[in-house]
Design a protein around this motif. Structure first.
Motif, PDB file in Angstrom:
ATOM      1  N   GLU A  85       0.833  -1.209   0.000  1.00 38.21           N
ATOM      2  CA  GLU A  85       0.000   0.000   0.000  1.00 38.21           C
ATOM      3  C   GLU A  85       0.863   1.252   0.000  1.00 38.21           C
ATOM      4  N   ARG A  86       1.933   1.218   0.798  1.00 38.24           N
ATOM      5  CA  ARG A  86       2.828   2.383   0.817  1.00 38.24           C
ATOM      6  C   ARG A  86       3.474   2.593  -0.548  1.00 38.24           C
ATOM      7  N   ALA A  87       3.771   1.482  -1.239  1.00 39.86           N
ATOM      8  CA  ALA A  87       4.367   1.601  -2.573  1.00 39.86           C
ATOM      9  C   ALA A  87       3.411   2.323  -3.523  1.00 39.86           C
ATOM     10  N   TRP A  88       2.113   1.932  -3.487  1.00 41.31           N
ATOM     11  CA  TRP A  88       1.134   2.599  -4.353  1.00 41.31           C
ATOM     12  C   TRP A  88       0.992   4.071  -3.982  1.00 41.31           C
ATOM     13  N   GLY A  89       0.973   4.354  -2.684  1.00 42.54           N
ATOM     14  CA  GLY A  89       0.883   5.750  -2.246  1.00 42.54           C
ATOM     15  C   GLY A  89       2.081   6.556  -2.722  1.00 42.54           C
ATOM     16  N   ALA A  90       3.269   5.954  -2.595  1.00 41.29           N
ATOM     17  CA  ALA A  90       4.489   6.629  -3.060  1.00 41.29           C
ATOM     18  C   ALA A  90       4.434   6.846  -4.565  1.00 41.29           C
ATOM     19  N   ALA A  91       3.903   5.838  -5.289  1.00 36.69           N
ATOM     20  CA  ALA A  91       3.815   5.953  -6.743  1.00 36.69           C
ATOM     21  C   ALA A  91       2.891   7.103  -7.131  1.00 36.69           C
ATOM     22  N   LEU A  92       1.763   7.229  -6.407  1.00 35.55           N
ATOM     23  CA  LEU A  92       0.834   8.333  -6.702  1.00 35.55           C
ATOM     24  C   LEU A  92       1.520   9.679  -6.465  1.00 35.55           C
ATOM     25  N   THR A  93       2.252   9.776  -5.346  1.00 38.04           N
ATOM     26  CA  THR A  93       2.942  11.023  -5.039  1.00 38.04           C
ATOM     27  C   THR A  93       3.985  11.347  -6.107  1.00 38.04           C
ATOM     28  N   LEU A  94       4.791  10.336  -6.461  1.00 33.15           N
ATOM     29  CA  LEU A  94       5.853  10.543  -7.441  1.00 33.15           C
ATOM     30  C   LEU A  94       5.291  10.905  -8.813  1.00 33.15           C
ATOM     31  N   LEU A  95       4.261  10.149  -9.229  1.00 33.20           N
ATOM     32  CA  LEU A  95       3.655  10.388 -10.542  1.00 33.20           C
ATOM     33  C   LEU A  95       3.076  11.805 -10.605  1.00 33.20           C
ATOM     34  N   SER A  96       2.471  12.257  -9.496  1.00 34.51           N
ATOM     35  CA  SER A  96       1.920  13.613  -9.478  1.00 34.51           C
ATOM     36  C   SER A  96       3.030  14.633  -9.682  1.00 34.51           C
ATOM     37  N   ILE A  97       4.136  14.469  -8.946  1.00 34.12           N
ATOM     38  CA  ILE A  97       5.257  15.409  -9.077  1.00 34.12           C
ATOM     39  C   ILE A  97       5.761  15.424 -10.522  1.00 34.12           C
ATOM     40  N   VAL A  98       5.984  14.215 -11.075  1.00 35.85           N
ATOM     41  CA  VAL A  98       6.544  14.106 -12.424  1.00 35.85           C
ATOM     42  C   VAL A  98       5.605  14.704 -13.468  1.00 35.85           C
ATOM     43  N   PHE A  99       4.299  14.391 -13.357  1.00 34.76           N
ATOM     44  CA  PHE A  99       3.338  14.891 -14.341  1.00 34.76           C
ATOM     45  C   PHE A  99       3.203  16.408 -14.262  1.00 34.76           C
ATOM     46  N   VAL A 100       3.210  16.954 -13.043  1.00 34.36           N
ATOM     47  CA  VAL A 100       3.101  18.407 -12.909  1.00 34.36           C
ATOM     48  C   VAL A 100       4.268  19.084 -13.628  1.00 34.36           C
ATOM     49  N   PHE A 101       5.490  18.567 -13.388  1.00 29.55           N
ATOM     50  CA  PHE A 101       6.657  19.131 -14.067  1.00 29.55           C
ATOM     51  C   PHE A 101       6.515  19.004 -15.586  1.00 29.55           C
ATOM     52  N   THR A 102       6.108  17.814 -16.050  1.00 29.94           N
ATOM     53  CA  THR A 102       5.985  17.585 -17.487  1.00 29.94           C
ATOM     54  C   THR A 102       4.952  18.524 -18.113  1.00 29.94           C
TER      55      THR A 102
END
Lengths: 330, 307
Positions: free
Chosen positions: B274-291
């Motif tokens: 579950e923490r992995a999925w939460g981390a993935a959501l956080t990371l993906l949000s950061i990456v997509f915002v930058f992109t």
């Protein structure tokens, strides 16, 4: 225009500017700083080769040629043959390319030949988003969603093909695992599609209007135009895209480390677990010491050299394509 | 001799023609093939949209289950298999390490790009550097991790800074190349005007060329940062991992979102997954915002240039 451009760049025009001494000093300082920054690239590439090779040397010295030719990887017995990992890397890259190349060319043609101009930016944006998804996120999805779900599919394919002579050896036979060569190749295919698409798309976009119109004027359908004008013109661009995708696939680490199943074996059964150079480094480096660690670094050297050769080839192909386009447009 | 009949069948164009493939087929067949191929193009496109949608869908739905303020700020549980806890240290680590990498790679990269385009475009050494920068973008990120391990970590130990060095090495060639491309788009007239007014080279670059290319350069930098923020392989053995926030990037182990996803994804217990999925959501949000910001900036830039 280009002629003037070149003269400006080569510095002859700076004579036009006033000869004020302080300005000249800033000029030369800034110039050296910029040159130094560009030189850092050279420095880093050189250092990578030297430092990694030096640290890998104990393994190279101990194993000799069997470092690349032996498939015996036995940490306790201090035998470090990497052939099984090189095999895995090549197999998953091949699977990835077989899937990704046709798809990428299809997508590139879809974007350049089918999508209306005003929607093009949106479609390209989608491809960019796909390329910006981090490797580890694909890996997470691969290990927790794809691998469990795909095992059933593999079992079905395996039993369906168990009577077919050639395919049987590749797709049938136990053990079948969701974390396998094929899953790794599949995930890799998704990951390298954007780079192949973007290189081929750029090449397709440079096909001269006249070439296309000529084909249409002869009564060619859209596909016949693509086959006769776009594809022959873009051959080196496509090759470059495929090579870059190949380089990406070989170096891709984290997603592969999660879904390949980490079992060093040379087998033709694609639904079995395997291992790859990059994945082994990522999974085993933390617990390694001495010659073991040197061997892992040595695998990094192997990866570095292979990708270097491939991307040098790819860039040379791109340069060739650009030169030809330049020559034809004159 | 040649009769061209566009309605039915291909024109007879002789032996050398590229379209000889069409000669033996009827018009209807040719139309059918044309239709079929276009259907394949659409299928190709759909086949890349589906995995993208699936990945984003899974990350968002699974990630939202654990997402909360405390998830974003709490420490990582010491016992990996334990449920709950948060990823505060990983978020702090990702931001600090990526930020430090940016501070190193952005000025160097922009200067390098300036050198390639403004100073030595035709020289042999410049061509060599441009080629090497392109080749360097293809160096696998795990190799960059090994490089920093052998040069930095063996001498000075693991730290967030070591990870930042590895990320900076990955970002550098990307920024050099994108800066060079953007500078090339600045019309030569602008430089000539500046020189005509008595401007020197450095002054012209700073006051005229760079401002004109700024949006494109910013966009290139943001894309490089987005890519670096998601990198895992170069961080694995340069920063190791910690469970509490470490704001000192020069000393001691650190952690990052990507590293947490990698470690937790291999666990069989639901808590770390579950923490992995939460981390993935956080990371993906950061990456997509930058992109997305990068794309928006370059879209505005492109519009300005068209006018």
């Amino acid at each position: 225009m280009t002629l003037v451009d070149n003269e400006m760049r080569s510095g002859s025009v700076s004579l036009l500017a006033g000869e004020s001494p302080p300005g000249r000093r800033t000029d030369s300082v800034f110039r050296s700083a910029a040159a130094l920054a560009a030189g850092v690239v050279l420095l880093i590439l050189g250092l990578i080769l030297v430092t990694t090779t030096r640290n890998a040397w104990p393994a190279f010295a101990e194993e000799g040629l069997s470092f690349v030719t032996s498939s015996t990887w036995d940490v306790a017995g201090a035998a470090f043959g990497t052939l099984a990992f090189t095999y895995g890397t090549l197999v998953i890259s091949a699977i990835a390319l077989l899937i990704a190349v046709p798809v990428s060319i299809g997508v590139a043609l879809f974007v350049t030949e089918m999508v209306p101009k005003r929607l093009r930016a949106g479609v390209v944006m989608l491809i960019d988003l796909l390329s910006s998804v981090p490797s580890v996120v694909f890996g997470l999805w691969g290990i927790l969603v794809v691998a469990p779900a795909i095992t059933g599919v593999y079992t079905n394919i395996s039993s369906a093909l168990s009577g077919v002579p050639v395919l049987r050896t590749v797709f049938s036979g136990a053990p079948i695992s969701g974390r396998s060569f094929f899953t790794a190749g599949l995930i890799l295919a998704i990951m390298i599609t954007p780079i192949i698409t973007s290189i081929t798309r750029e090449t397709f976009a440079t096909v001269p209007r006249a070439q296309k119109d000529a084909a249409y004027a002869l009564g060619a359908t859209n596909w016949e135009m693509i086959r006769g004008s776009v594809l022959p013109f873009s051959r080196s661009g496509i090759v470059a895209g495929v090579l870059l995708g190949f380089g990406r696939a070989i170096g891709e680490t984290i997603a592969v480390a999660l879904v390949i199943g980490s079992s060093p074996q040379i087998t033709q059964r694609l639904f079995s677990s395997g291992d790859a150079l990059s994945a082994v480094i990522a999974n085993q480096f933390g617990e390694s010491t001495g010659t073991y660690q040197a061997a892992l670094i040595g695998m990094g050297v192997l990866l570095f050299v292979i990708t270097l050769v491939i991307s040098a080839f790819a860039r040379a192909m791109i340069a060739r394509a650009e030169r030809r386009i330049g020559a034809e447009s004159v | 001799m040649t009769t061209i009949d566009l309605r039915d069948g291909a024109p007879d164009l002789g032996e050398e023609t590229r379209y000889s493939i069409t000669r033996s087929r009827s018009g209807r067949q040719r139309q059918a093939i044309n239709f079929l191929v276009h259907a394949l193009f659409v299928i190709a496109f759909v086949s890349i949209v589906v995995p993208l949608a699936l990945v984003i869908g899974y990350v968002v739905t699974r990630g939202m289950k654990v997402m909360s303020v405390s998830f974003l700020t709490d420490d990582i549980p010491i016992v990996t298999r334990a449920p709950g806890g948060g990823l505060g240290p990983a978020i702090v680590g990702t931001l600090l390490i990526t930020g430090a990498a940016m501070l190193m790679a952005v000025p160097l990269g922009i200067l390098g790009g300036i050198y390639l385009n403004e100073y030595g475009a035709k020289r042999r050494i410049t061509k060599a550097i441009r080629f090497l920068a392109e080749v360097m973008t293809g160096v696998p990120s795990i190799v960059m991790g090994l490089f920093i391990y052998t040069t930095w970590v063996l001498a000075f130990g693991v730290s967030g800074f070591a990870g930042a060095l590895a990320l900076a090495c990955l970002m550098l060639p990307v920024i050099i190349r994108s800066t060079e491309e953007m500078l090339r788009l600045v019309p030569i007239d602008q430089r000539q005007s500046a020189y005509a007014l008595g401007g020197r080279r450095a002054g012209t670059i700073f006051r005229v060329v760079l401002p004109a290319a700024a949006p494109g350069i910013v966009s290139g930098v943001l894309l490089a940062v987005a890519r670096a923020a998601g990198e895992t392989a170069p961080l694995l053995f340069t920063i190791l991992t910690v469970n509490a926030v470490n704001t000192d990037i020069f000393h001691g182990a650190n952690t990052a979102l990507s590293v947490q996803i990698f470690r937790n994804a291999q666990q069989v217990f639901p808590g770390p997954q579950e923490r992995a999925w939460g981390a993935a959501l956080t990371l993906l949000s950061i990456v997509f915002v930058f992109t997305l910001i990068a794309r928006a900036v370059s879209a505005i830039f492109a519009r300005k240039h068209q006018v």
